[in-house]
Design a protein around this motif. Sequence first.
Motif, PDB file in Angstrom:
ATOM      1  N   ARG A 178      12.507 -10.115  34.489  1.00 18.74           N
ATOM      2  CA  ARG A 178      13.451  -9.427  33.389  1.00 18.74           C
ATOM      3  C   ARG A 178      14.650 -10.272  33.101  1.00 18.74           C
ATOM      4  NH1 ARG A 178      12.462  -4.316  32.414  1.00 18.74           N
ATOM      5  NH2 ARG A 178      13.427  -4.844  30.447  1.00 18.74           N
ATOM      6  N   SER A 179      15.381 -10.887  34.274  1.00 14.32           N
ATOM      7  CA  SER A 179      16.511 -11.704  34.095  1.00 14.32           C
ATOM      8  C   SER A 179      16.353 -12.744  35.027  1.00 14.32           C
ATOM      9  CB  SER A 179      17.587 -10.941  33.993  1.00 14.32           C
ATOM     10  OG  SER A 179      17.638 -10.749  35.485  1.00 14.32           O
ATOM     11  N   ALA A 181      18.823 -16.629  36.134  1.00 12.81           N
ATOM     12  CA  ALA A 181      19.910 -17.670  35.669  1.00 12.81           C
ATOM     13  C   ALA A 181      20.006 -18.631  36.785  1.00 12.81           C
ATOM     14  CB  ALA A 181      21.231 -17.099  35.183  1.00 12.81           C
ATOM     15  N   TYR A 246      10.161  -4.726  23.838  1.00 10.93           N
ATOM     16  CA  TYR A 246      10.336  -5.984  24.458  1.00 10.93           C
ATOM     17  C   TYR A 246       8.960  -7.036  23.927  1.00 10.93           C
ATOM     18  CZ  TYR A 246      14.184  -4.171  27.226  1.00 10.93           C
ATOM     19  OH  TYR A 246      15.093  -3.834  27.621  1.00 10.93           O
ATOM     20  N   THR A 248       7.201 -10.588  25.768  1.00 20.63           N
ATOM     21  CA  THR A 248       7.118 -11.498  26.994  1.00 20.63           C
ATOM     22  C   THR A 248       6.432 -12.670  26.563  1.00 20.63           C
ATOM     23  OG1 THR A 248       5.039 -10.536  27.837  1.00 20.63           O
ATOM     24  CG2 THR A 248       7.045  -9.391  28.128  1.00 20.63           C
ATOM     25  N   SER A 283      10.283 -11.999  30.259  1.00 19.85           N
ATOM     26  CA  SER A 283      11.050 -10.991  29.266  1.00 19.85           C
ATOM     27  C   SER A 283      11.890 -11.888  28.333  1.00 19.85           C
ATOM     28  CB  SER A 283      11.703  -9.940  29.816  1.00 19.85           C
ATOM     29  OG  SER A 283      12.369  -9.175  28.738  1.00 19.85           O
ATOM     30  N   GLY A 285      13.024 -10.227  25.500  1.00 25.27           N
ATOM     31  CA  GLY A 285      14.209  -9.300  24.621  1.00 25.27           C
ATOM     32  C   GLY A 285      13.495  -8.539  23.668  1.00 25.27           C
ATOM     33  N   TYR A 341      18.171 -13.189  39.725  1.00 28.59           N
ATOM     34  CA  TYR A 341      16.827 -13.087  39.145  1.00 28.59           C
ATOM     35  C   TYR A 341      16.666 -11.586  39.495  1.00 28.59           C
ATOM     36  CZ  TYR A 341      14.360 -13.078  43.658  1.00 28.59           C
ATOM     37  OH  TYR A 341      14.088 -12.753  44.990  1.00 28.59           O
ATOM     38  N   THR A 342      15.875 -11.066  38.474  1.00 30.65           N
ATOM     39  CA  THR A 342      15.293  -9.562  38.744  1.00 30.65           C
ATOM     40  C   THR A 342      13.813  -9.737  38.259  1.00 30.65           C
ATOM     41  OG1 THR A 342      17.370  -8.554  38.346  1.00 30.65           O
ATOM     42  CG2 THR A 342      15.462  -7.304  38.186  1.00 30.65           C
TER      43      THR A 342
END
Length: 422
Positions: A178-179, A181, A246, A248, A283, A285, A341-342
Motif C-alpha cells: 500500500r505504501s 519509501a 485503486y 495495482t 498499489s 492509487g 512500508y505498509t
Amino acid sequence: MTESQREIDIALYGATGFVGKLTAQYLAGHPDITSGRARVALAGRSPDKLAAVRDELGETASSWPLITADAGDPASLSDLAARTRVVVTTVGPYAKYGLPLVAACAEHGADYADLTGEPNFILASMDGFHKQAIDTGARIVHSCGFDSIPSDLTVFSLYRRAQADDAGDLLDTDMVVRSMAGGASGGTLASAVEMMDACSADPELRRALADPYTLSPDRSVEPEFGAEPDVRWRRGATIAPELSGYWTGAFFMAMPNSRVVRRSNALLGHAYGARFTYSEQLSLGKSVAAPLAAAVVSGVQGASMSLGVRFFDKLPRPLVEKVLPKPGTGPSEKTRESGHYTVQTYTTTSHGARYRATMAQQGDPGYKATSVLLGESGLTLALDRDALSELRGVLTPASAMGDALAARLPAAGVRFEVERLH
C-alpha cells in the motif's frame, strides 16, 4: 558439538557491512541481549574492522567475541558454525558468497538466517544441503528481511486465523504494497545482477526460475493453475472490495517472494489448501493516470526477465558495476529513519470468509526495517526454540518460526494484525 557446548548463541557474519552494522546496533540495544539472555559474536574477514564496529556499539557489546571468517576459507566457516547456535549472515550476493556458509551450518547442525532475495541461491541451497540439514538438525532459513518476511508471515497469519475460525482453506490470496519509501540497496541490486548473470549463462536455470513452484520440495504434487503471473496490472476491486477505485501493478520482488510463500505452503504439508494461489501487487492509487502507470510498471517488470537477461548479457560488466551502487553502501540516516512500508494481504477462504493481514514498519525497508526483521529472526531461532516448528532442512521464515516470530514482532515496533472482513 551439542547445543550445550556451543559458546555463542548468535554470530553475526558480515558485521562490518552496511546492513550488518545496522543489525549489530539493533542487537546491542535489544532487551534480550542487554539482559544477558543471549551471547552474541561478530564475524567477518577483518579483525580490525570488527573491533571498530564493536567499539561503536557501547558497553553491551564490549565483551562480544570477534571471529575471523571468510567465504573463501571453508575451515574458518566450519569453525564459526561449530561454535554457534545461530549464524545470521548479511554477506551477499548470496549466490556468489553464500553456499560455503550454508554447507558449514548444515554440516554442524547450526541454525542459519540470511537476507537473500535470490531464488537461484535458495534453489542451490535446497539441492545441495536440504537433506544433510535434516540429518544434522539444522534450520537453514532464507529470506529473513523485507524479502520475504512480510509476504510469508502475513499469509501464514491468515492461515492461522482461518484455522482458528474453522473457516476453511485459503483460496485466492494477494499481497498489496500500500505504501513504501526508502533508498536503493547496493546489496539488493548486486544480487539482481548476479541472478541475471547466472540466467544469461544458464538457460535451464532461467526456465526453472520461471516456474512458480520452482522452490517447492516436490514439484509433481503441486497444482496446475496456469502461469500464475508475477507481473500483471489489475483493478483493486478484483482483489478486495476495500480496494475499489485503486489500480495495482507488479511489485518488483513478487517473483522471489511468491516462490518463498509457495514453498512455505508445501513444507507445511499444503496446510494453506490445495487450491491456494498467491500473487503480489503494488498499489498505484486512484488517479486518472493510475491505470497507465499500472500497465507501464507491469510491462517493465515483465520485460526485465524476458528481455532483461539477454540485454544484460550484452552490456560490458565493468560498466554495469560502475553504474550500480556498491554492496555495503546505503542511504543516509535521515533517509533510513524516514522510510517506511505498509503491506496488506487479502484472502478468501473455501467457506466464503474474507480476511486481511496488515504488516507495517517505520524505517527504510531494505535497511532499518530489514535489520530489525533479521535481528528478530536470529533471536527467535536462538531463544524461542520450544516455539519453533519441528521442521529441519532448508526452510522459509513461516515454516521454521511462523508463530514464534509473529509473536515477537509487535514488541519490535512492527504493526502486525489480522482482521476478518466478512
